[in-house]
Design a protein around this motif. Structure first.
Motif, short mmCIF file in Angstrom:
data_model
loop_
_atom_site.label_atom_id
_atom_site.label_comp_id
_atom_site.label_asym_id
_atom_site.label_seq_id
_atom_site.Cartn_x
_atom_site.Cartn_y
_atom_site.Cartn_z
N ASP A 18 0.84 -1.20 0.00
CA ASP A 18 0.00 0.00 0.00
C ASP A 18 0.88 1.25 0.00
OD1 ASP A 18 -1.87 1.95 0.23
OD2 ASP A 18 -3.03 0.95 1.79
N MET A 19 1.30 1.65 -1.20
CA MET A 19 2.27 2.73 -1.33
C MET A 19 1.72 4.08 -0.88
SD MET A 19 5.15 1.50 -2.16
CE MET A 19 6.23 2.65 -2.98
N ASP A 20 0.43 4.32 -1.04
CA ASP A 20 -0.12 5.61 -0.58
C ASP A 20 0.12 5.78 0.91
OD1 ASP A 20 -0.90 6.32 -3.07
OD2 ASP A 20 -3.05 5.97 -2.78
N ARG A 21 -0.19 4.74 1.66
CA ARG A 21 0.00 4.81 3.11
C ARG A 21 1.47 4.93 3.49
NH1 ARG A 21 -3.26 0.40 6.36
NH2 ARG A 21 -2.45 1.54 8.14
N ILE A 22 2.31 4.20 2.78
CA ILE A 22 3.75 4.25 3.07
C ILE A 22 4.32 5.63 2.73
CG2 ILE A 22 6.00 3.28 2.41
CD1 ILE A 22 4.43 0.56 2.02
N ASN A 23 3.92 6.15 1.58
CA ASN A 23 4.38 7.50 1.20
C ASN A 23 3.91 8.56 2.19
OD1 ASN A 23 5.93 6.97 -1.14
ND2 ASN A 23 4.10 6.84 -2.42
N GLU A 24 2.72 8.35 2.71
CA GLU A 24 2.15 9.30 3.67
C GLU A 24 2.97 9.33 4.97
OE1 GLU A 24 -2.08 9.21 5.75
OE2 GLU A 24 -2.24 8.94 3.57
N VAL A 25 3.25 8.15 5.50
CA VAL A 25 4.09 8.06 6.71
C VAL A 25 5.46 8.68 6.44
CG1 VAL A 25 5.22 6.48 8.34
CG2 VAL A 25 2.94 5.95 7.50
N ALA A 26 6.01 8.37 5.28
CA ALA A 26 7.34 8.87 4.93
C ALA A 26 7.35 10.39 4.85
CB ALA A 26 7.79 8.26 3.60
N ALA A 27 6.32 10.95 4.21
CA ALA A 27 6.26 12.40 4.06
C ALA A 27 6.15 13.08 5.43
CB ALA A 27 5.07 12.77 3.17
N ALA A 85 3.94 -4.63 -12.57
CA ALA A 85 2.73 -4.68 -11.74
C ALA A 85 2.09 -3.30 -11.67
CB ALA A 85 3.09 -5.16 -10.34
N THR A 86 0.80 -3.25 -11.32
CA THR A 86 0.16 -1.96 -11.18
C THR A 86 -0.46 -1.80 -9.79
OG1 THR A 86 -1.95 -2.73 -12.08
CG2 THR A 86 -0.39 -1.77 -13.65
N TYR A 87 -0.52 -0.54 -9.38
CA TYR A 87 -1.12 -0.13 -8.11
C TYR A 87 -2.00 1.07 -8.42
CZ TYR A 87 -1.27 2.15 -3.48
OH TYR A 87 -1.66 2.75 -2.31
N LYS A 88 -3.30 0.92 -8.22
CA LYS A 88 -4.25 2.00 -8.53
C LYS A 88 -4.01 2.57 -9.93
CE LYS A 88 -4.91 3.08 -3.67
NZ LYS A 88 -4.80 4.05 -2.57
N PRO A 119 -2.49 -17.30 -2.86
CA PRO A 119 -2.14 -15.89 -2.77
C PRO A 119 -3.33 -14.98 -3.07
CG PRO A 119 -1.06 -16.93 -4.65
CD PRO A 119 -1.74 -18.01 -3.91
N ILE A 120 -3.33 -13.83 -2.39
CA ILE A 120 -4.41 -12.86 -2.57
C ILE A 120 -3.82 -11.60 -3.20
CG2 ILE A 120 -5.94 -11.28 -1.32
CD1 ILE A 120 -6.15 -13.53 0.83
N VAL A 121 -4.49 -11.09 -4.23
CA VAL A 121 -4.07 -9.82 -4.81
C VAL A 121 -4.98 -8.74 -4.22
CG1 VAL A 121 -3.77 -8.48 -6.92
CG2 VAL A 121 -3.26 -10.93 -6.92
N ALA A 122 -4.38 -7.75 -3.59
CA ALA A 122 -5.14 -6.70 -2.91
C ALA A 122 -5.93 -5.86 -3.91
CB ALA A 122 -4.20 -5.82 -2.09
N ALA A 123 -7.04 -5.30 -3.46
CA ALA A 123 -7.86 -4.43 -4.31
C ALA A 123 -7.00 -3.29 -4.84
CB ALA A 123 -9.03 -3.88 -3.50
N GLY A 124 -7.16 -2.97 -6.11
CA GLY A 124 -6.39 -1.88 -6.70
C GLY A 124 -5.04 -2.34 -7.25
N ASN A 125 -4.71 -3.61 -7.03
CA ASN A 125 -3.41 -4.14 -7.50
C ASN A 125 -3.57 -5.10 -8.67
OD1 ASN A 125 -1.81 -2.86 -5.65
ND2 ASN A 125 -1.30 -4.68 -4.46
N SER A 126 -2.55 -5.15 -9.52
CA SER A 126 -2.39 -6.31 -10.39
C SER A 126 -0.98 -6.82 -10.17
CB SER A 126 -2.63 -5.94 -11.85
OG SER A 126 -1.53 -5.20 -12.35
N SER A 127 -0.83 -8.15 -10.15
CA SER A 127 0.47 -8.75 -9.87
C SER A 127 1.10 -9.28 -11.15
CB SER A 127 0.29 -9.90 -8.87
OG SER A 127 1.52 -10.56 -8.64
N VAL A 128 2.44 -9.30 -11.17
CA VAL A 128 3.13 -9.94 -12.30
C VAL A 128 3.60 -11.34 -11.91
CG1 VAL A 128 3.83 -7.83 -13.50
CG2 VAL A 128 5.32 -8.77 -11.72
#
Ligand SMILES: *Cc1c(COP(=O)(O)O)cnc(C)c1O
Length: 370
Positions: free
Chosen positions: A144-153, A169-172, A276-285
């Motif tokens: 969840d990069m949005d959350r990680i970027n938020e904490v980082a910022a 892979a894609t995220y949102k 394995p589970i692919v999280a909502a908003g994600n596509s896996s390679v």
């Protein structure tokens, strides 16, 4: 393929060559003819392709995924005693590069669903010495990069995506490698996009960092024999770039086939093992398709008997590795990571596996699990 044994290839690298043999041979011969082995035109051509594909403004090819991580950490001037937050459920290189620069890897446990770093547990580990977070897009999907970027910022930290397993892979709706200040990927042969040896790339959209990393990859030089930084010999071979330029043309198709294989596995296996589970908003390679089983040794042996190769990613979490004994971690500190490490089992994954083979593999798993 008869009914009891088979020969299924885990990553099927021979087929990846055979499929595009003519084009690959031609591209390789072109490099040999020109003898432009170091930083030849195919290198720049590849970087443009990588930029276009990921949406990152700058792609800097380099000698491996490990060196990509080093370049990013050196670009932000990581110093001895600095701390970098990451996950213990990853390949050694993620934390090794931190320790190589005499900084301290600070581990955070993973989520049980995606096996990626748990963003809700990061903030507790931040200290005044923390400089960066390296989330790993494990097995081919982005955390969840949005959350990680938020904490980082909030804490003024850099984020370096370890995208060694998630190129494409894609995220949102956005590509892995374009989601944080830095991202690092690997073209090791068995990765989703592999070359014929070692290779990697580091991505950023920050011009200043791009310039610095381009220089650092060439021994910190600004022009030949004039050196601004302490850098490294970290170039990608022209030969590997030429191979990747061909393989990039078919990569979307490869991703689709990997996704097809994963979907077929999941359809058959979802009621009998943890899939394995692919999280909502994600596509896996699908760098790996990994299930969880309680009696792993037994399952591995039974599959092997039937000619089905498997692998364990990863049998020992990083906080319990001998090389990190000096950090003084103990068993039980990262319970989810430890549990997953005991149960995880990767099945053959490549674009060429047939539905029949998947049925065959699944049938043998069914009889092997407890
Ligand atoms: C493969 C891998 C690396 C290292 O890449 P190399 O090209 O082998 O150096 C780093 N991190 C992760 C998560 C990997 O899977």
């Amino acid at each position: 393929m008869n009914n009891t044994t088979t020969s299924i290839d885990f990553a099927n690298l021979p087929m990846a060559y055979e499929e595009h043999k003519e084009e690959l041979d031609y591209a390789i011969a072109g490099v040999l003819k020109n003898a432009n082995y170091i930083m030849g035109e195919p290198v720049r051509e590849l970087e443009e392709k990588l930029e276009k594909f990921t949406g990152a403004k700058y792609a800097i090819s380099c000698s491996s995924g490990t060196d990509a991580l080093l370049l990013a950490l050196m670009a932000i001037d990581i110093q001895p005693g600095d701390q970098v937050i990451t996950t213990p459920f990853t390949f050694i290189a993620t934390a090794e590069t931190i320790a190589f620069l005499k900084a301290k890897p600070v581990f955070v446990d993973i989520e049980e669903e995606t096996y990626n770093i748990d963003p809700s547990k990061i903030e507790d580990k931040i200290t005044p010495r923390t400089k960066a977070i390296i989330p790993v897009s494990i097995f081919g999907q982005v955390p969840d990069m949005d959350r990680i970027n938020e904490v980082a910022a909030k804490h003024n930290l850099f984020v370096i995506e370890d995208a060694a397993q998630s190129f494409g892979a894609t995220y949102k709706g956005k590509r892995s490698c374009s989601l944080s200040t830095f991202a690092c990927t690997s073209f090791f042969p068995a990765k989703p996009l592999g070359c014929f040896g070692d290779g990697g790339a580091v991505f950023t959209s920050d011009e200043r960092f791009a310039k610095k990393m381009k220089s650092m990859r060439l021994h910190g030089q600004t022009e030949r024999y004039f050196h601004k930084y302490i850098g490294m010999g970290g170039r990608l071979d022209t030969l590997q770039a030429a191979v990747l330029n061909v393989k990039m043309n078919y990569y979307e198709k490869d991703i689709k086939n990997r996704q097809r294989v994963a979907e077929e596995y999941t359809n058959i296996l979802k009621d009998i093992v943890v899939v394995p589970i692919v999280a909502a908003g994600n596509s896996s390679v699908w760098a790996q398709y990994s299930i969880r089983v309680k009696n792993r040794e037994e399952v591995v042996a039974k599959l092997k008997e039937a000619g089905i190769p498997t692998a364990v990613h990863y049998p020992r979490p990083l906080h319990l590795q001998e090389c990190f004994e000096y950090i003084n971690h103990t068993e039980g500190e990262f319970p989810i990571t430890e549990k997953i490490s005991n149960e995880i089992l990767s099945l053959p994954m490549n674009p060429y596996i047939t539905k029949k083979e998947i049925q065959f593999i699944s049938k043998h798993i069914k009889t092997a699990i407890i």
